[in-house]
Design a protein around this motif. Structure first.
Motif, PDB file in Angstrom:
ATOM      1  N   ALA A   1      25.351  -9.216  46.407  1.00  0.00           N
ATOM      2  CA  ALA A   1      25.849 -10.576  46.231  1.00  0.00           C
ATOM      3  C   ALA A   1      27.291 -10.700  46.702  1.00  0.00           C
ATOM      4  O   ALA A   1      27.681 -11.713  47.294  1.00  0.00           O
ATOM      5  CB  ALA A   1      25.736 -10.985  44.764  1.00  0.00           C
ATOM      6  N   GLU A   2      28.090  -9.667  46.447  1.00  0.00           N
ATOM      7  CA  GLU A   2      29.488  -9.697  46.873  1.00  0.00           C
ATOM      8  C   GLU A   2      29.597  -9.749  48.399  1.00  0.00           C
ATOM      9  O   GLU A   2      30.420 -10.492  48.949  1.00  0.00           O
ATOM     10  CB  GLU A   2      30.220  -8.464  46.338  1.00  0.00           C
ATOM     11  CG  GLU A   2      31.706  -8.467  46.620  1.00  0.00           C
ATOM     12  CD  GLU A   2      32.437  -7.331  45.929  1.00  0.00           C
ATOM     13  OE1 GLU A   2      33.521  -6.950  46.397  1.00  0.00           O
ATOM     14  OE2 GLU A   2      31.913  -6.826  44.914  1.00  0.00           O
TER      15      GLU A   2
ATOM     16  N   GLU B   1      28.529 -13.278  49.424  1.00  0.00           N
ATOM     17  CA  GLU B   1      29.550 -14.279  49.126  1.00  0.00           C
ATOM     18  C   GLU B   1      30.733 -14.181  50.082  1.00  0.00           C
ATOM     19  O   GLU B   1      31.364 -15.187  50.415  1.00  0.00           O
ATOM     20  CB  GLU B   1      30.006 -14.123  47.680  1.00  0.00           C
ATOM     21  CG  GLU B   1      28.941 -14.578  46.675  1.00  0.00           C
ATOM     22  CD  GLU B   1      29.226 -14.130  45.249  1.00  0.00           C
ATOM     23  OE1 GLU B   1      30.289 -13.490  45.040  1.00  0.00           O
ATOM     24  OE2 GLU B   1      28.396 -14.404  44.367  1.00  0.00           O
TER      25      GLU B   1
ATOM     26  N   SER C   1      25.546 -12.489  36.025  1.00  0.00           N
ATOM     27  CA  SER C   1      26.885 -12.166  36.518  1.00  0.00           C
ATOM     28  C   SER C   1      27.023 -12.320  38.027  1.00  0.00           C
ATOM     29  O   SER C   1      28.109 -12.190  38.564  1.00  0.00           O
ATOM     30  CB  SER C   1      27.248 -10.726  36.120  1.00  0.00           C
ATOM     31  OG  SER C   1      26.298  -9.816  36.661  1.00  0.00           O
ATOM     32  N   TYR C   2      25.908 -12.553  38.730  1.00  0.00           N
ATOM     33  CA  TYR C   2      25.981 -12.714  40.173  1.00  0.00           C
ATOM     34  C   TYR C   2      24.843 -13.620  40.642  1.00  0.00           C
ATOM     35  O   TYR C   2      23.889 -13.883  39.893  1.00  0.00           O
ATOM     36  CB  TYR C   2      25.927 -11.358  40.887  1.00  0.00           C
ATOM     37  CG  TYR C   2      24.597 -10.634  40.754  1.00  0.00           C
ATOM     38  CD1 TYR C   2      23.605 -10.747  41.729  1.00  0.00           C
ATOM     39  CD2 TYR C   2      24.327  -9.821  39.648  1.00  0.00           C
ATOM     40  CE1 TYR C   2      22.399 -10.077  41.607  1.00  0.00           C
ATOM     41  CE2 TYR C   2      23.127  -9.159  39.520  1.00  0.00           C
ATOM     42  CZ  TYR C   2      22.165  -9.287  40.504  1.00  0.00           C
ATOM     43  OH  TYR C   2      20.963  -8.634  40.385  1.00  0.00           O
ATOM     44  N   ASP C   3      24.939 -14.091  41.876  1.00  0.00           N
ATOM     45  CA  ASP C   3      23.942 -14.996  42.436  1.00  0.00           C
ATOM     46  C   ASP C   3      22.806 -14.176  43.044  1.00  0.00           C
ATOM     47  O   ASP C   3      22.939 -13.610  44.120  1.00  0.00           O
ATOM     48  CB  ASP C   3      24.594 -15.887  43.495  1.00  0.00           C
ATOM     49  CG  ASP C   3      23.696 -17.049  43.899  1.00  0.00           C
ATOM     50  OD1 ASP C   3      22.465 -16.891  43.816  1.00  0.00           O
ATOM     51  OD2 ASP C   3      24.220 -18.106  44.287  1.00  0.00           O
ATOM     52  N   LYS C   4      21.684 -14.094  42.336  1.00  0.00           N
ATOM     53  CA  LYS C   4      20.573 -13.258  42.775  1.00  0.00           C
ATOM     54  C   LYS C   4      19.974 -13.751  44.092  1.00  0.00           C
ATOM     55  O   LYS C   4      19.514 -12.950  44.914  1.00  0.00           O
ATOM     56  CB  LYS C   4      19.496 -13.196  41.699  1.00  0.00           C
ATOM     57  CG  LYS C   4      18.395 -12.185  41.990  1.00  0.00           C
ATOM     58  CD  LYS C   4      17.429 -12.075  40.832  1.00  0.00           C
ATOM     59  CE  LYS C   4      16.396 -10.973  41.075  1.00  0.00           C
ATOM     60  NZ  LYS C   4      15.614 -11.169  42.305  1.00  0.00           N
TER      61      LYS C   4
ATOM     62  N   ALA D   1      22.056 -12.249  46.766  1.00  0.00           N
ATOM     63  CA  ALA D   1      21.824 -10.802  46.850  1.00  0.00           C
ATOM     64  C   ALA D   1      20.494 -10.503  47.541  1.00  0.00           C
ATOM     65  O   ALA D   1      20.411  -9.633  48.414  1.00  0.00           O
ATOM     66  CB  ALA D   1      21.841 -10.193  45.446  1.00  0.00           C
TER      67      ALA D   1
ATOM     68  N   GLU E   1      24.721  -6.714  42.408  1.00  0.00           N
ATOM     69  CA  GLU E   1      26.102  -7.196  42.397  1.00  0.00           C
ATOM     70  C   GLU E   1      26.797  -6.933  43.733  1.00  0.00           C
ATOM     71  O   GLU E   1      27.503  -7.795  44.267  1.00  0.00           O
ATOM     72  CB  GLU E   1      26.890  -6.538  41.264  1.00  0.00           C
ATOM     73  CG  GLU E   1      26.491  -6.995  39.877  1.00  0.00           C
ATOM     74  CD  GLU E   1      25.362  -6.161  39.283  1.00  0.00           C
ATOM     75  OE1 GLU E   1      24.658  -5.461  40.056  1.00  0.00           O
ATOM     76  OE2 GLU E   1      25.180  -6.214  38.052  1.00  0.00           O
TER      77      GLU E   1
ATOM     78  N   LYS F   1      22.379 -20.745  39.176  1.00  0.00           N
ATOM     79  CA  LYS F   1      22.970 -19.406  39.221  1.00  0.00           C
ATOM     80  C   LYS F   1      23.045 -18.853  37.804  1.00  0.00           C
ATOM     81  O   LYS F   1      23.711 -19.401  36.955  1.00  0.00           O
ATOM     82  CB  LYS F   1      24.368 -19.454  39.836  1.00  0.00           C
ATOM     83  CG  LYS F   1      25.046 -18.084  39.890  1.00  0.00           C
ATOM     84  CD  LYS F   1      26.419 -18.173  40.523  1.00  0.00           C
ATOM     85  CE  LYS F   1      27.094 -16.815  40.526  1.00  0.00           C
ATOM     86  NZ  LYS F   1      28.450 -16.862  41.128  1.00  0.00           N
TER      87      LYS F   1
END
Length: 254
Positions: free
Chosen positions: A113-114, A117, A138-141, A144, A110, A135
């Motif tokens: 990914a943050e 992004e 909870s997040y774009d692997k 990440a 996470e 996707k």
């Protein structure tokens, strides 16, 4: 029943040519991304490899060296080492348990990914068409993983100091402070007392005022031989946490 042939064999059977030229950014796109990263690659091959998702491996005859999987593996280790160094330096009085909690949050998928992004890394990835809208969770692997690969690419291209600089720019200022702020200050104060061989904190209600439906509590927390602090809150728990946070800040300032 015949088993389906691997994709690259199906392409050959259909008489289609497997592409050999690896995907590359244009010079303009490369400059744009390097500005976002805060790092200019000497060998752009490391950048292009870090941006290449494993979904394209079949397009390159199964060349595992070409996708970012191996760089991701290395980048995860580089990130872990640098983050451990940063946390130890930033919190010299905290115990291992407290550092571990923050560490795992900061090196998680996470968090990666943050970071990705925030610099729009997804716009620069080389993906199979089927992956571009895929996707999940909870997040774009893919973002990440690419961030970890970017860290490894920078490490291979410019060394540990360059990788450390990238991580400091994109992690330590914002994400560390946020993770610290989310920790329970009473737990943190307890950890501090244990690490410094001090008596554990004692909480005492000094005053309670206001109507029953909107009470205001004043709580004092003290650590024998170290100091005390008072704060108010709309509940006993809120006042205790505020007082613990204030005392802890004073203790860490020395």
């Amino acid at each position: 029943m015949n088993k389906p042939r691997p994709k690259r064999k199906r392409l050959r059977a259909a008489g289609r040519t497997i592409p050999r030229k690896r995907p590359e950014l244009s010079s303009e796109r490369r400059a744009e991304l390097e500005k976002r990263l805060g790092y200019n690659f000497q060998n752009v091959e490391w950048l292009h490899r870090a941006l290449t998702h494993p979904s394209l491996i079949d397009n390159y005859d199964g060349d595992a060296q070409f996708s970012n999987q191996r760089l991701e593996f290395l980048g995860d280790r580089v990130l872990g080492l640098v983050m451990a160094e940063l946390l130890i330096a930033k919190f010299p009085a905290e115990r291992e348990g407290y550092l571990t909690k923050i560490f795992h949050q900061l090196v998680s998928g996470e968090a990666c990914a943050e970071v990705g992004e925030a610099i729009s890394l997804g716009d620069y990835l080389f993906l199979d068409a089927s992956m571009q809208k895929n996707k999940k969770g909870s997040y774009d692997k893919s973002v990440a993983d690419a961030i970890e690969a970017i860290i490894a690419g920078i490490y291979r291209d410019g060394g540990m100091d360059s990788a450390r600089g990238f991580i400091k720019r994109h992690w330590i200022m914002e994400l560390v402070e946020r993770e610290v702020s989310q920790q329970n200050p009473k737990t943190r104060l307890s950890d501090w007392c244990g690490a410094n061989r001090s008596p554990y904190a004692v909480y005492k209600i000094i005053d309670q005022s206001g109507p029953d439906h909107e009470p205001v509590f004043t709580v004092e927390v003290s650590v024998e031989g170290r100091g005390s602090a008072r704060e108010t809150g709309r509940s006993r728990q809120e006042a205790e946490m505020a007082a613990a946070d204030r005392l802890l800040r004073e203790l860490l300032r020395g």
